[in-house]
Design a protein around this motif. Structure first.
Motif, PDB file in Angstrom:
ATOM      1  N   ILE A 194      11.426   0.538  -3.564  1.00 58.48           N
ATOM      2  CA  ILE A 194      10.796   0.152  -2.295  1.00 58.48           C
ATOM      3  C   ILE A 194       9.677  -0.845  -2.551  1.00 58.48           C
ATOM      4  CG2 ILE A 194       9.402   0.969  -0.345  1.00 58.48           C
ATOM      5  CD1 ILE A 194      11.011   3.594  -0.480  1.00 58.48           C
ATOM      6  N   THR A 195       8.868  -0.582  -3.563  1.00 54.49           N
ATOM      7  CA  THR A 195       7.767  -1.491  -3.900  1.00 54.49           C
ATOM      8  C   THR A 195       8.308  -2.887  -4.190  1.00 54.49           C
ATOM      9  OG1 THR A 195       6.423   0.323  -4.761  1.00 54.49           O
ATOM     10  CG2 THR A 195       5.860  -1.896  -5.516  1.00 54.49           C
ATOM     11  N   ALA A 196       9.342  -2.968  -5.021  1.00 53.29           N
ATOM     12  CA  ALA A 196       9.931  -4.268  -5.373  1.00 53.29           C
ATOM     13  C   ALA A 196      10.505  -4.957  -4.135  1.00 53.29           C
ATOM     14  CB  ALA A 196      11.014  -4.085  -6.435  1.00 53.29           C
ATOM     15  N   PHE A 197      11.183  -4.201  -3.278  1.00 52.51           N
ATOM     16  CA  PHE A 197      11.783  -4.771  -2.071  1.00 52.51           C
ATOM     17  C   PHE A 197      10.707  -5.337  -1.148  1.00 52.51           C
ATOM     18  CE2 PHE A 197      13.151  -4.321   2.352  1.00 52.51           C
ATOM     19  CZ  PHE A 197      14.302  -5.082   2.344  1.00 52.51           C
ATOM     20  N   LEU A 198       9.672  -4.544  -0.894  1.00 50.16           N
ATOM     21  CA  LEU A 198       8.603  -5.005   0.001  1.00 50.16           C
ATOM     22  C   LEU A 198       7.859  -6.197  -0.596  1.00 50.16           C
ATOM     23  CD1 LEU A 198       7.223  -1.569   1.256  1.00 50.16           C
ATOM     24  CD2 LEU A 198       8.650  -3.197   2.514  1.00 50.16           C
ATOM     25  N   LYS A 199       7.670  -6.188  -1.892  1.00 49.93           N
ATOM     26  CA  LYS A 199       6.974  -7.296  -2.549  1.00 49.93           C
ATOM     27  C   LYS A 199       7.809  -8.580  -2.445  1.00 49.93           C
ATOM     28  CE  LYS A 199       4.152  -8.192  -6.548  1.00 49.93           C
ATOM     29  NZ  LYS A 199       3.475  -7.632  -7.694  1.00 49.93           N
ATOM     30  N   ARG A 200       9.119  -8.474  -2.638  1.00 47.28           N
ATOM     31  CA  ARG A 200       9.995  -9.649  -2.479  1.00 47.28           C
ATOM     32  C   ARG A 200       9.913 -10.188  -1.054  1.00 47.28           C
ATOM     33  NH1 ARG A 200      13.544  -6.696  -5.527  1.00 47.28           N
ATOM     34  NH2 ARG A 200      14.737  -6.074  -3.695  1.00 47.28           N
ATOM     35  N   GLY A 201       9.867  -9.289  -0.080  1.00 44.21           N
ATOM     36  CA  GLY A 201       9.746  -9.712   1.317  1.00 44.21           C
ATOM     37  C   GLY A 201       8.454 -10.478   1.556  1.00 44.21           C
ATOM     38  N   SER A 218       5.810   4.575   4.969  1.00 43.38           N
ATOM     39  CA  SER A 218       6.347   4.211   6.278  1.00 43.38           C
ATOM     40  C   SER A 218       7.763   3.647   6.148  1.00 43.38           C
ATOM     41  CB  SER A 218       5.427   3.183   6.947  1.00 43.38           C
ATOM     42  OG  SER A 218       5.996   2.743   8.151  1.00 43.38           O
ATOM     43  N   PHE A 219       7.971   2.775   5.161  1.00 43.76           N
ATOM     44  CA  PHE A 219       9.299   2.204   4.931  1.00 43.76           C
ATOM     45  C   PHE A 219      10.290   3.322   4.597  1.00 43.76           C
ATOM     46  CE2 PHE A 219      12.677   0.468   2.347  1.00 43.76           C
ATOM     47  CZ  PHE A 219      13.049  -0.659   3.045  1.00 43.76           C
ATOM     48  N   TYR A 220       9.890   4.216   3.702  1.00 43.23           N
ATOM     49  CA  TYR A 220      10.756   5.331   3.304  1.00 43.23           C
ATOM     50  C   TYR A 220      11.152   6.170   4.519  1.00 43.23           C
ATOM     51  CZ  TYR A 220      12.279   9.679   1.070  1.00 43.23           C
ATOM     52  OH  TYR A 220      12.996  10.786   0.694  1.00 43.23           O
ATOM     53  N   GLN A 221      10.181   6.496   5.362  1.00 42.92           N
ATOM     54  CA  GLN A 221      10.464   7.324   6.538  1.00 42.92           C
ATOM     55  C   GLN A 221      11.386   6.608   7.521  1.00 42.92           C
ATOM     56  OE1 GLN A 221       9.898  10.450   6.872  1.00 42.92           O
ATOM     57  NE2 GLN A 221       8.603  10.660   5.075  1.00 42.92           N
ATOM     58  N   SER A 222      11.171   5.309   7.705  1.00 38.96           N
ATOM     59  CA  SER A 222      11.965   4.579   8.699  1.00 38.96           C
ATOM     60  C   SER A 222      13.386   4.264   8.213  1.00 38.96           C
ATOM     61  CB  SER A 222      11.255   3.285   9.099  1.00 38.96           C
ATOM     62  OG  SER A 222      11.232   2.376   8.022  1.00 38.96           O
ATOM     63  N   LYS A 223      13.584   4.254   6.915  1.00 40.41           N
ATOM     64  CA  LYS A 223      14.904   3.913   6.345  1.00 40.41           C
ATOM     65  C   LYS A 223      15.502   5.081   5.564  1.00 40.41           C
ATOM     66  CE  LYS A 223      14.302  -0.469   7.449  1.00 40.41           C
ATOM     67  NZ  LYS A 223      15.020  -1.120   8.498  1.00 40.41           N
ATOM     68  N   ARG A 224      15.099   6.276   5.912  1.00 34.05           N
ATOM     69  CA  ARG A 224      15.471   7.466   5.135  1.00 34.05           C
ATOM     70  C   ARG A 224      16.981   7.582   4.910  1.00 34.05           C
ATOM     71  NH1 ARG A 224      11.764  11.823   4.557  1.00 34.05           N
ATOM     72  NH2 ARG A 224      12.727  13.409   3.287  1.00 34.05           N
ATOM     73  N   THR A 237       0.846  -1.200   0.000  1.00 36.59           N
ATOM     74  CA  THR A 237       0.000   0.000   0.000  1.00 36.59           C
ATOM     75  C   THR A 237       0.883   1.252   0.000  1.00 36.59           C
ATOM     76  OG1 THR A 237      -0.046   0.151   2.396  1.00 36.59           O
ATOM     77  CG2 THR A 237      -1.780  -1.194   1.346  1.00 36.59           C
ATOM     78  N   PRO A 238       0.355   2.366  -0.469  1.00 32.55           N
ATOM     79  CA  PRO A 238       1.117   3.619  -0.409  1.00 32.55           C
ATOM     80  C   PRO A 238       1.552   3.965   1.017  1.00 32.55           C
ATOM     81  CG  PRO A 238      -0.799   3.886  -1.837  1.00 32.55           C
ATOM     82  CD  PRO A 238      -0.916   2.529  -1.179  1.00 32.55           C
ATOM     83  N   LYS A 278      17.458  11.072  -1.670  1.00 32.37           N
ATOM     84  CA  LYS A 278      16.551  10.793  -2.782  1.00 32.37           C
ATOM     85  C   LYS A 278      15.111  10.942  -2.304  1.00 32.37           C
ATOM     86  CE  LYS A 278      19.463   7.526  -5.286  1.00 32.37           C
ATOM     87  NZ  LYS A 278      19.567   6.138  -5.773  1.00 32.37           N
ATOM     88  N   SER A 279      14.276  11.488  -3.165  1.00 29.90           N
ATOM     89  CA  SER A 279      12.876  11.678  -2.810  1.00 29.90           C
ATOM     90  C   SER A 279      12.125  10.346  -2.873  1.00 29.90           C
ATOM     91  CB  SER A 279      12.213  12.674  -3.766  1.00 29.90           C
ATOM     92  OG  SER A 279      12.066  12.083  -5.047  1.00 29.90           O
ATOM     93  N   LEU A 280      10.988  10.307  -2.231  1.00 28.36           N
ATOM     94  CA  LEU A 280      10.160   9.108  -2.255  1.00 28.36           C
ATOM     95  C   LEU A 280       9.801   8.735  -3.692  1.00 28.36           C
ATOM     96  CD1 LEU A 280       8.555   6.838  -0.961  1.00 28.36           C
ATOM     97  CD2 LEU A 280       6.705   8.463  -0.539  1.00 28.36           C
ATOM     98  N   ASP A 281       9.506   9.718  -4.519  1.00 30.34           N
ATOM     99  CA  ASP A 281       9.158   9.434  -5.915  1.00 30.34           C
ATOM    100  C   ASP A 281      10.308   8.758  -6.659  1.00 30.34           C
ATOM    101  OD1 ASP A 281       6.587  10.371  -5.690  1.00 30.34           O
ATOM    102  OD2 ASP A 281       7.080  12.395  -6.394  1.00 30.34           O
ATOM    103  N   GLU A 282      11.544   9.136  -6.336  1.00 28.93           N
ATOM    104  CA  GLU A 282      12.709   8.532  -6.988  1.00 28.93           C
ATOM    105  C   GLU A 282      12.888   7.065  -6.616  1.00 28.93           C
ATOM    106  OE1 GLU A 282      16.428  11.238  -7.442  1.00 28.93           O
ATOM    107  OE2 GLU A 282      15.371  11.927  -5.648  1.00 28.93           O
ATOM    108  N   VAL A 283      12.509   6.693  -5.408  1.00 30.19           N
ATOM    109  CA  VAL A 283      12.786   5.337  -4.921  1.00 30.19           C
ATOM    110  C   VAL A 283      11.530   4.483  -4.745  1.00 30.19           C
ATOM    111  CG1 VAL A 283      14.952   6.021  -3.813  1.00 30.19           C
ATOM    112  CG2 VAL A 283      12.830   6.112  -2.504  1.00 30.19           C
ATOM    113  N   ARG A 284      10.378   5.020  -5.091  1.00 28.81           N
ATOM    114  CA  ARG A 284       9.117   4.292  -4.901  1.00 28.81           C
ATOM    115  C   ARG A 284       9.160   2.905  -5.563  1.00 28.81           C
ATOM    116  NH1 ARG A 284       4.584   6.383  -3.283  1.00 28.81           N
ATOM    117  NH2 ARG A 284       5.174   8.483  -3.950  1.00 28.81           N
ATOM    118  N   GLY A 285       9.641   2.825  -6.786  1.00 31.39           N
ATOM    119  CA  GLY A 285       9.710   1.540  -7.489  1.00 31.39           C
ATOM    120  C   GLY A 285      10.615   0.538  -6.780  1.00 31.39           C
TER     121      GLY A 285
END
Length: 189
Positions: free
Chosen positions: A159-166, A30-36, A24-25, A150-157
């Motif tokens: 992060i999505t791939a990482f969380l999905k793999r998890g 949340s992941f972005y904020q915690s691993k900034r 989810t967005p 890096k902004s959230l928009d730059e790393v969204r893809g």
């Protein structure tokens, strides 16, 4: 055989665990904020140089001769000579095959004297001749990038791939656990 087996295993696992939904967005945020800190990009420069090698134990006359050669290179550059062509012709560094281009690097990657010059010069400027443990350098900084996150928009893809793999890994672990629980293992003589 390994590839065929791996494909069969993947097909079985996909069939048993189902399609893993995208995070989810809110989870991405949340992941972005915690691993900034993981998204910090250090200050860096893109630089090129022409190196006139001079051994550290060379006598003063040899050092003066090498420095004069580097000064002559710098003079030619200031008069409009093509940097890449001069690097290919005169540089003693393997980077001469790419016009003296050293690519982009952050602090702590080059010898201090060279690094200090590259990070302190104005972009596109032909800096003064500097001495290092390798010899004499004529440095040009092509680009200077400030440290940033890096902004959230730059790393969204990513992060999505990482969380999905998890999530996929968790599904596989659960499936294997279910298989173990259902297994009837017997030992024969």
């Amino acid at each position: 055989q390994d590839v065929a087996r791996n494909l069969r295993v993947k097909k079985l696992v996909d069939a048993e665990t189902g399609e893993t939904p995208d995070p989810t967005p809110e989870k991405i945020q949340s992941f972005y904020q915690s691993k900034r800190a993981q998204f910090d990009v250090p200050e860096s420069v893109h630089a090129r140089h022409i190196l006139i090698v001079c051994q550290a134990d060379a006598d003063e006359a040899a050092k003066a001769e090498k420095k004069a050669a580097a000064e002559e290179v710098r003079k030619r550059l200031l008069e409009g000579a093509d940097f890449a062509a001069l690097a290919a012709e005169l540089s003693d560094c393997p980077s001469k095959t790419s016009g003296g281009d050293l690519g982009t690097f952050s602090r702590g990657k080059m010898v201090k004297a060279f690094e200090d010059a590259a990070f302190s010069q104005e972009v596109k400027e032909i800096g003064p001749v500097i001495a290092s443990t390798f010899g004499f350098h004529v440095v040009q900084t092509l680009e200077h990038n400030e440290a940033r996150t890096k902004s959230l928009d730059e790393v969204r893809g990513d992060i999505t791939a990482f969380l999905k793999r998890g999530e996929q890994q968790q599904a596989v672990i659960a499936y294997v656990k279910k298989l173990k629980q259902a297994a009837d293992v017997t030992y024969g003589n």
